[in-house]
Design a protein around this motif. Structure first.
Motif, PDB file in Angstrom:
ATOM      1  N   GLY A 234       0.774  -1.219   0.000  1.00 11.88           N
ATOM      2  CA  GLY A 234       0.000   0.000   0.000  1.00 11.88           C
ATOM      3  C   GLY A 234       0.810   1.275   0.000  1.00 11.88           C
ATOM      4  N   GLN A 235       2.124   1.167  -0.084  1.00 13.37           N
ATOM      5  CA  GLN A 235       2.991   2.337  -0.094  1.00 13.37           C
ATOM      6  C   GLN A 235       3.659   2.459  -1.462  1.00 13.37           C
ATOM      7  OE1 GLN A 235       6.299   2.136   2.662  1.00 13.37           O
ATOM      8  NE2 GLN A 235       6.408   4.362   2.876  1.00 13.37           N
ATOM      9  N   THR A 236       3.769   3.682  -1.981  1.00 16.12           N
ATOM     10  CA  THR A 236       4.383   3.912  -3.287  1.00 16.12           C
ATOM     11  C   THR A 236       5.899   3.886  -3.161  1.00 16.12           C
ATOM     12  OG1 THR A 236       2.510   5.254  -4.002  1.00 16.12           O
ATOM     13  CG2 THR A 236       4.562   5.477  -5.246  1.00 16.12           C
ATOM     14  N   TRP A 237       6.525   3.084  -4.001  1.00 16.65           N
ATOM     15  CA  TRP A 237       7.989   2.964  -4.027  1.00 16.65           C
ATOM     16  C   TRP A 237       8.504   3.381  -5.395  1.00 16.65           C
ATOM     17  CZ3 TRP A 237      11.556  -0.413  -0.933  1.00 16.65           C
ATOM     18  CH2 TRP A 237      11.076  -0.620   0.366  1.00 16.65           C
ATOM     19  N   LEU A 238       9.739   3.854  -5.411  1.00 21.62           N
ATOM     20  CA  LEU A 238      10.459   4.035  -6.669  1.00 21.62           C
ATOM     21  C   LEU A 238      11.302   2.786  -6.874  1.00 21.62           C
ATOM     22  CD1 LEU A 238      10.789   6.133  -8.931  1.00 21.62           C
ATOM     23  CD2 LEU A 238      12.830   6.975  -7.747  1.00 21.62           C
ATOM     24  N   GLU A 239      11.147   2.137  -8.032  1.00 20.71           N
ATOM     25  CA  GLU A 239      11.696   0.807  -8.258  1.00 20.71           C
ATOM     26  C   GLU A 239      12.623   0.776  -9.475  1.00 20.71           C
ATOM     27  OE1 GLU A 239      10.665  -1.918  -6.445  1.00 20.71           O
ATOM     28  OE2 GLU A 239       8.563  -1.621  -5.876  1.00 20.71           O
ATOM     29  N   ILE A 240      13.499  -0.235  -9.486  1.00 17.91           N
ATOM     30  CA  ILE A 240      14.236  -0.601 -10.694  1.00 17.91           C
ATOM     31  C   ILE A 240      14.120  -2.108 -10.858  1.00 17.91           C
ATOM     32  CG2 ILE A 240      15.844   1.344 -10.504  1.00 17.91           C
ATOM     33  CD1 ILE A 240      17.959  -0.632  -9.452  1.00 17.91           C
ATOM     34  N   GLY A 241      14.593  -2.636 -11.988  1.00 19.03           N
ATOM     35  CA  GLY A 241      14.532  -4.077 -12.223  1.00 19.03           C
ATOM     36  C   GLY A 241      15.414  -4.853 -11.249  1.00 19.03           C
ATOM     37  N   GLU A 242      15.109  -6.133 -11.102  1.00 22.96           N
ATOM     38  CA  GLU A 242      15.822  -6.961 -10.126  1.00 22.96           C
ATOM     39  C   GLU A 242      16.921  -7.807 -10.745  1.00 22.96           C
ATOM     40  OE1 GLU A 242      13.037  -9.148  -7.803  1.00 22.96           O
ATOM     41  OE2 GLU A 242      12.095  -7.346  -6.960  1.00 22.96           O
ATOM     42  N   ASP A 243      17.204  -7.631 -12.026  1.00 25.60           N
ATOM     43  CA  ASP A 243      18.216  -8.455 -12.692  1.00 25.60           C
ATOM     44  C   ASP A 243      19.342  -7.600 -13.263  1.00 25.60           C
ATOM     45  OD1 ASP A 243      16.667  -7.205 -14.586  1.00 25.60           O
ATOM     46  OD2 ASP A 243      16.531  -8.949 -15.920  1.00 25.60           O
ATOM     47  N   LEU A 244      19.638  -6.490 -12.580  1.00 23.76           N
ATOM     48  CA  LEU A 244      20.615  -5.534 -13.093  1.00 23.76           C
ATOM     49  C   LEU A 244      21.885  -5.469 -12.249  1.00 23.76           C
ATOM     50  CD1 LEU A 244      17.961  -2.760 -13.749  1.00 23.76           C
ATOM     51  CD2 LEU A 244      19.149  -4.074 -15.514  1.00 23.76           C
ATOM     52  N   GLY A 245      21.988  -6.333 -11.237  1.00 22.78           N
ATOM     53  CA  GLY A 245      23.191  -6.369 -10.407  1.00 22.78           C
ATOM     54  C   GLY A 245      23.107  -5.546  -9.133  1.00 22.78           C
ATOM     55  N   TYR A 246      21.929  -4.977  -8.842  1.00 25.51           N
ATOM     56  CA  TYR A 246      21.778  -4.103  -7.681  1.00 25.51           C
ATOM     57  C   TYR A 246      21.155  -4.871  -6.512  1.00 25.51           C
ATOM     58  CZ  TYR A 246      22.952  -0.181 -10.673  1.00 25.51           C
ATOM     59  OH  TYR A 246      23.625   0.681 -11.518  1.00 25.51           O
ATOM     60  N   PRO A 247      21.770  -4.789  -5.318  1.00 25.51           N
ATOM     61  CA  PRO A 247      21.215  -5.527  -4.182  1.00 25.51           C
ATOM     62  C   PRO A 247      19.949  -4.907  -3.612  1.00 25.51           C
ATOM     63  CG  PRO A 247      23.113  -4.235  -3.474  1.00 25.51           C
ATOM     64  CD  PRO A 247      23.040  -4.115  -4.980  1.00 25.51           C
ATOM     65  N   VAL A 248      19.754  -3.610  -3.807  1.00 27.78           N
ATOM     66  CA  VAL A 248      18.539  -2.920  -3.363  1.00 27.78           C
ATOM     67  C   VAL A 248      17.874  -2.339  -4.604  1.00 27.78           C
ATOM     68  CG1 VAL A 248      17.578  -1.096  -1.918  1.00 27.78           C
ATOM     69  CG2 VAL A 248      19.605  -2.358  -1.139  1.00 27.78           C
ATOM     70  N   THR A 249      16.612  -2.681  -4.814  1.00 28.13           N
ATOM     71  CA  THR A 249      15.952  -2.326  -6.080  1.00 28.13           C
ATOM     72  C   THR A 249      14.791  -1.363  -5.901  1.00 28.13           C
ATOM     73  OG1 THR A 249      14.522  -4.272  -5.944  1.00 28.13           O
ATOM     74  CG2 THR A 249      16.618  -4.514  -7.125  1.00 28.13           C
ATOM     75  N   GLY A 250      14.654  -0.780  -4.711  1.00 25.96           N
ATOM     76  CA  GLY A 250      13.573   0.166  -4.528  1.00 25.96           C
ATOM     77  C   GLY A 250      13.705   0.925  -3.231  1.00 25.96           C
ATOM     78  N   GLU A 251      12.924   1.995  -3.125  1.00 24.80           N
ATOM     79  CA  GLU A 251      12.951   2.853  -1.944  1.00 24.80           C
ATOM     80  C   GLU A 251      11.589   3.528  -1.848  1.00 24.80           C
ATOM     81  OE1 GLU A 251      15.408   6.789  -0.356  1.00 24.80           O
ATOM     82  OE2 GLU A 251      16.242   5.565  -1.970  1.00 24.80           O
ATOM     83  N   PRO A 252      11.035   3.684  -0.636  1.00 25.78           N
ATOM     84  CA  PRO A 252       9.781   4.411  -0.520  1.00 25.78           C
ATOM     85  C   PRO A 252       9.888   5.804  -1.143  1.00 25.78           C
ATOM     86  CG  PRO A 252      10.306   3.319   1.544  1.00 25.78           C
ATOM     87  CD  PRO A 252      11.520   3.178   0.657  1.00 25.78           C
TER      88      PRO A 252
END
Length: 260
Positions: free
Chosen positions: A235-253
């Motif tokens: 229920g909270q809006t996050w800013l996201e990126i894809g999960e297969d790009l080498g990044y350990p954290v893929t989003g943030e509120p």
């Protein structure tokens, strides 16, 4: 959840570089960061990696040099070489008779000419773009920020830390060496501010115990354009990126994201 959109719209071409040096006492490697002047329209007051927009002269030189690189890619790497010399005084991506005194003189000459080609001619240097490794490409075209840059990220290695650096005070107020985790910790303490792409890249860089490890991962994961998108988590809006790009954290509120 909204799927990432196809980054087809034009952004301002830009390039930035993560410069590594060996850490103290076999600790994690350190990277060079700069604090942008608060007067800058984009990312004013933020801690970022050295770099900037790709100038028309960079595209001209990229089209002239030939070699294995696509001219557009060559122009971005040339911009990294030029911006790093201008912003920090470091001569990366170059070969020839280079020492600290010549690097200072080349920086002064570059600030007079504004273009890299005359510097190469004047000092008898050559481009050595093999020193740069493509790492990522970020294009946050969906975000409400003053200017939207399509930025390519590169890695480079200095090896020893015995180098001179001095900030270009027209765009930057401070240069500093830190570990990636050290930068994240400083951001958590409120000592520095980082925008969303910088934070995600610092988290990725914190995975590596050496430049060699970072380069190996960069070469193993093809660079694809990253366009952050809005998602929903509980229920909270996050800013996201894809999960297969080498990044350990893929989003943030979204309400915690620092904007440019």
């Amino acid at each position: 959840m909204n799927a990432p959109s196809d980054p087809s719209a034009e952004g301002i071409p830009a390039a930035t570089v993560v410069i590594f040096r060996r850490g103290a006492e076999d600790g994690p490697p350190e990277i060079l960061m700069t604090i942008r002047s608060r007067e800058m329209v984009f990312a004013g007051g933020m801690a970022v990696f050295p770099g900037g927009r790709v100038d028309p002269a960079d595209f001209d030189l990229g089209a002239r040099i030939g070699g294995p690189l696509d001219p557009d890619e060559a122009a971005h790497q040339i911009a990294v070489v030029r911006e790093t010399l201008e912003e920090t005084g470091l001569a990366i991506g170059l070969s020839g008779d280079i020492d600290a005194a010549k690097a200072r003189a080349a920086r002064d000459y570059l600030q007079q000419t504004g273009e890299l080609a005359p510097v190469l001619d004047h000092f008898g240097w050559d481009l050595d773009l093999d020193q740069l490794t493509p790492f990522a490409r970020w294009f946050p075209k969906n975000e409400r920020i003053p200017r939207v840059y399509d930025t390519r990220f590169y890695l480079a290695d200095l090896g020893t830390g015995a180098v001179e650096i001095e900030a270009d005070l027209s765009e930057n107020t401070h240069l500093f060496w830190t570990t990636a985790q050290g930068a994240l910790d400083a951001a958590e303490r409120g000592e520095i501010k980082v925008i969303f792409p910088t934070r995600r890249n610092l988290e990725r860089l914190a995975l590596f115990g050496s430049y060699a490890e970072a380069k190996a991962q960069a070469e193993a994961i093809p660079v694809r354009t990253i366009t952050p998108y809005m998602g929903d988590r509980d229920g909270q809006t996050w800013l996201e990126i894809g999960e297969d790009l080498g990044y350990p954290v893929t989003g943030e509120p979204l309400d915690t994201v620092a904007r440019g």
